[in-house]
Write a protein that holds these residues in place. Structure first.
Motif, PDB file in Angstrom:
ATOM      1  N   LYS A   2      -4.274  -7.213   1.294  1.00 39.26           N
ATOM      2  CA  LYS A   2      -3.338  -6.288   1.249  1.00 39.26           C
ATOM      3  C   LYS A   2      -3.032  -5.515   0.094  1.00 39.26           C
ATOM      4  O   LYS A   2      -2.758  -6.005  -0.650  1.00 39.26           O
ATOM      5  CB  LYS A   2      -2.246  -6.745   2.269  1.00 39.26           C
ATOM      6  N   LEU A   3      -2.957  -4.441   0.124  1.00 41.36           N
ATOM      7  CA  LEU A   3      -2.241  -3.284  -1.004  1.00 41.36           C
ATOM      8  C   LEU A   3      -1.178  -3.045  -0.284  1.00 41.36           C
ATOM      9  O   LEU A   3      -1.133  -2.161   0.702  1.00 41.36           O
ATOM     10  CB  LEU A   3      -3.392  -2.499  -1.364  1.00 41.36           C
ATOM     11  N   ARG A   4       0.026  -3.383  -0.925  1.00 42.61           N
ATOM     12  CA  ARG A   4       1.286  -2.879  -0.255  1.00 42.61           C
ATOM     13  C   ARG A   4       2.096  -1.905  -1.393  1.00 42.61           C
ATOM     14  O   ARG A   4       2.055  -2.065  -2.540  1.00 42.61           O
ATOM     15  CB  ARG A   4       2.395  -3.780  -0.010  1.00 42.61           C
ATOM     16  N   ILE A   5       2.369  -0.458  -0.890  1.00 42.37           N
ATOM     17  CA  ILE A   5       3.103   0.246  -1.871  1.00 42.37           C
ATOM     18  C   ILE A   5       4.576   0.058  -1.311  1.00 42.37           C
ATOM     19  O   ILE A   5       5.022   0.417  -0.228  1.00 42.37           O
ATOM     20  CB  ILE A   5       2.780   1.655  -1.608  1.00 42.37           C
ATOM     21  N   GLY A  95      -6.893 -13.982  -4.549  1.00 43.16           N
ATOM     22  CA  GLY A  95      -6.394 -14.664  -3.305  1.00 43.16           C
ATOM     23  C   GLY A  95      -5.028 -14.443  -3.130  1.00 43.16           C
ATOM     24  O   GLY A  95      -4.428 -15.155  -2.518  1.00 43.16           O
ATOM     25  N   ARG A  96      -4.356 -13.266  -3.635  1.00 43.07           N
ATOM     26  CA  ARG A  96      -2.946 -12.791  -3.138  1.00 43.07           C
ATOM     27  C   ARG A  96      -3.039 -11.393  -2.906  1.00 43.07           C
ATOM     28  O   ARG A  96      -4.166 -10.502  -3.202  1.00 43.07           O
ATOM     29  CB  ARG A  96      -2.168 -13.029  -4.411  1.00 43.07           C
ATOM     30  N   ASP A  97      -2.146 -11.047  -1.959  1.00 44.89           N
ATOM     31  CA  ASP A  97      -1.720  -9.659  -2.055  1.00 44.89           C
ATOM     32  C   ASP A  97      -1.428  -8.912  -3.160  1.00 44.89           C
ATOM     33  O   ASP A  97      -0.918  -9.590  -4.048  1.00 44.89           O
ATOM     34  CB  ASP A  97      -0.936  -9.529  -0.729  1.00 44.89           C
ATOM     35  N   VAL A  98      -1.286  -7.700  -3.048  1.00 41.79           N
ATOM     36  CA  VAL A  98      -0.775  -6.780  -4.225  1.00 41.79           C
ATOM     37  C   VAL A  98       0.193  -5.820  -3.707  1.00 41.79           C
ATOM     38  O   VAL A  98       0.075  -5.141  -2.866  1.00 41.79           O
ATOM     39  CB  VAL A  98      -2.098  -6.072  -4.952  1.00 41.79           C
TER      40      VAL A  98
END
Length: 155
Positions: A2-5, A95-98
């Motif tokens: 997932k890319l979170r803004i 292996g992590r969301d951003v």
């Protein structure tokens, strides 16, 4: 991934919501983009900029958890779209969301910038908060398109 803004700010105008939704819906299921609003701290008399930034930093960090943390900062590293695509490829191996953080009216607290895994300079210009959301969603989509070998007009 997932890319979170993560964005400190109020409700955005309709044109921002429309533009961001257009780019986020183009992303594949395995690379979703989510916009998370963080309530800005009130700018009341006696509430210092330092304190406002600190309160907002705590809210931001609660929203990001253990994500790879990117702070948008005018003094950060500026990259081309092709360089962003390379960075995105490397994020996918973590292996992590951003989480990509857009600060509020008073900017980001120094402690949050120090904790960031990368300081990203979008421009030396001061950009409107709403515009940054659109810029980020568009560039994330464009970087993904480059990774997928879609023709890129600069090549």
């Amino acid at each position: 991934m997932k890319l979170r803004i993560i964005s400190v700010g109020h409700k955005m105008p309709g044109w921002v919501e429309t533009a961001c939704a257009d780019f986020t819906k183009r992303m594949p299921r395995e690379l979703t983009v989510e916009i998370v609003d963080i309530k800005p701290e009130k700018r009341a008399a006696g509430n210092s900029t330092e304190n406002i930034q600190l309160i907002e930093a705590k809210r931001i960090l609660e929203a990001t958890g253990r994500d790879y943390l990117i702070a948008c900062d005018e003094r950060g590293q500026e990259v081309s779209t092709l360089q962003l695509a390379d960075k995105m490829k490397s994020w996918q191996t973590l292996g992590r969301d951003v989480s990509i953080v857009i600060g509020g009216a008073d900017g980001l607290h120094a402690s949050l910038k120090q904790q960031a895994d990368w300081l990203w300079g979008l421009s030396k210009l001061t950009l409107p908060h709403a515009f940054v959301r659109v810029l980020l969603t568009e560039q994330l989509y464009r970087a993904h398109s480059v990774i997928q070998n879609h023709p890129y007009h600069r090549e």
